[in-house]
Enzyme design. Sequence first.
Site, PDB file in Angstrom:
ATOM      1  N   LYS A 253       0.838  -1.201   0.000  1.00 23.81           N
ATOM      2  CA  LYS A 253       0.000   0.000   0.000  1.00 23.81           C
ATOM      3  C   LYS A 253       0.871   1.249   0.000  1.00 23.81           C
ATOM      4  O   LYS A 253       1.974   1.259   0.562  1.00 23.81           O
ATOM      5  CB  LYS A 253      -0.897  -0.045   1.239  1.00 23.81           C
ATOM      6  CG  LYS A 253      -2.023   0.967   1.280  1.00 23.81           C
ATOM      7  CD  LYS A 253      -2.899   0.688   2.505  1.00 23.81           C
ATOM      8  CE  LYS A 253      -4.010   1.706   2.694  1.00 23.81           C
ATOM      9  NZ  LYS A 253      -4.820   1.384   3.898  1.00 23.81           N
TER      10      LYS A 253
ATOM     11  N   SER B 194      -9.617   1.076   3.459  1.00 24.42           N
ATOM     12  CA  SER B 194      -8.816   1.939   2.615  1.00 24.42           C
ATOM     13  C   SER B 194      -7.736   1.229   1.814  1.00 24.42           C
ATOM     14  O   SER B 194      -7.064   1.856   0.988  1.00 24.42           O
ATOM     15  CB  SER B 194      -8.163   3.033   3.455  1.00 24.42           C
ATOM     16  OG  SER B 194      -7.234   2.473   4.378  1.00 24.42           O
TER      17      SER B 194
ATOM     18  N   SER C 229      -9.665  -1.500   7.478  1.00 21.38           N
ATOM     19  CA  SER C 229      -9.192  -1.199   6.123  1.00 21.38           C
ATOM     20  C   SER C 229      -8.531  -2.349   5.390  1.00 21.38           C
ATOM     21  O   SER C 229      -8.279  -2.250   4.186  1.00 21.38           O
ATOM     22  CB  SER C 229      -8.228  -0.007   6.161  1.00 21.38           C
ATOM     23  OG  SER C 229      -8.918   1.175   6.464  1.00 21.38           O
TER      24      SER C 229
END
Length: 476
Positions: A84, A159, A183
């Site tokens: 990420k 997320s 997330s």
Amino acid sequence: MPHPSGRPAGLTATELVAAYASRDLSPVEVLHDVADVIEAREPELNAFWHLDLEAAATAARASEERWRRAEPAGPIDGVPVTVKENLGRAGVPMPAGNAGVEPVVPTRSSPVVERVEESGGVILGSTVMPDWGMLSSGVSSLHGITRSPWDPTLTTGGSSSGAGAAAAGGYGPLHVGTDIGGSIRLPGTWLGLTTLKPSAGRVPLDTPYLGRVAGPLTRSAGDAALLLSVISRPDARDWTSLPPVDLGTVLPAEPLDVSGLRVGLQLDAGCGLPLDREVHAAVEAAAEVFAAAGADVAPLGPFMTPQMLRDLDEFWRVRSLTDFDALSPEARDRVLPFIQRWVLAVRDVDGRSVLRDYASIMQLQQATVAATEAFDLVLSPVAPVTAFSAEWPMPWGEDDKGMAHIGFTAPYNMSGQPAASVNCGFTADGRTIGLQVSGRRFDDVGVLRAVDWYERHRSEAATPRWPIPQTGAARA
């Protein structure tokens, strides 16, 4: 070597490592096939912030040479990996999914990235996230919209939106996301993945924060365990990290015996959105699989209150408001309008209120541990609803309903307990439904073993058939 997708990109990491050892496949061949999938799907899925196939090719060639010598650098040598965008990579800007931010460019990679590289993992690039990671979708002011490989009209969740899309779409088997309230597991439930939010401190970070962890998004428990064994290695930069533990082979060869396990079944979060009927049925059916094998399944009532959820939301809003206020007026205008409204709603909240919010979070931590202590595992939904429109920033669209969708996930971030997601069914119209499996703090191995057991015993109807293109450079 047979595999469901008909191509190397569809193999698990454990299958790839075995194929490298037997010389049935090489890391270079696998990277070429994964690159073909990325080329075909990325214009629509939009999973990457920074894709670097040239560097990946260099790493794959080096891995290929190590495997020729039978000297792999580590347990994931040659396996494609993504991280990420908020997990720093030296020289790669970190905008946190936000068009208003002046990106930090780290000079040293984060602990997760260093551990992956030390183990020979082939990093494809950095995956996208929504603004400051505070949306449960793939909507970003900087990146645009990230879409589900199952159905591009649907959300990935967030997320860890790009990581989820990459995992379900066949961009290699191993992906690392972060999670502060759901997330990792929310993309898990809305994309059918097997994921793990590890125990607090299990995976070292260079920017630890209350509730924040990094963990795997994968297509199998075996891969989640393999990746955890790599990224959980210690790093002195994380002053909150757990003492070093050699996890070795996280999933022992001897399968788990669930008979006699004390398993809680929670179907009411006590706050937030009502539970969708199809989600309720799928989670209940998953619990019946455990019960049929001899587990002692008992109901667990709600322990998070609406006030606790409101206080947690306010605490996060104030935190993001300070980041928002640090921007220039022109930069603030570039932040996603939903996030602008979300932070400005707490403009008048004072310091005493924030301290009360923090005390409420500590009460949630205490309540979670107390409520779950009697159980070896707790089964619950990941989210009360199924995947929604890709264009929506939150499950209800543009309205402000706070964090009404994280009543099942957020408690385990605050308590520090491990919590996984695994697909347990599909809706009538084909959307995935995730089961959350949580355990006592530090028992990441126990949670992963339970998920692995469930994957082996769930029905065919609950087992994903991954939306990875069928054609490609498959090699037997």
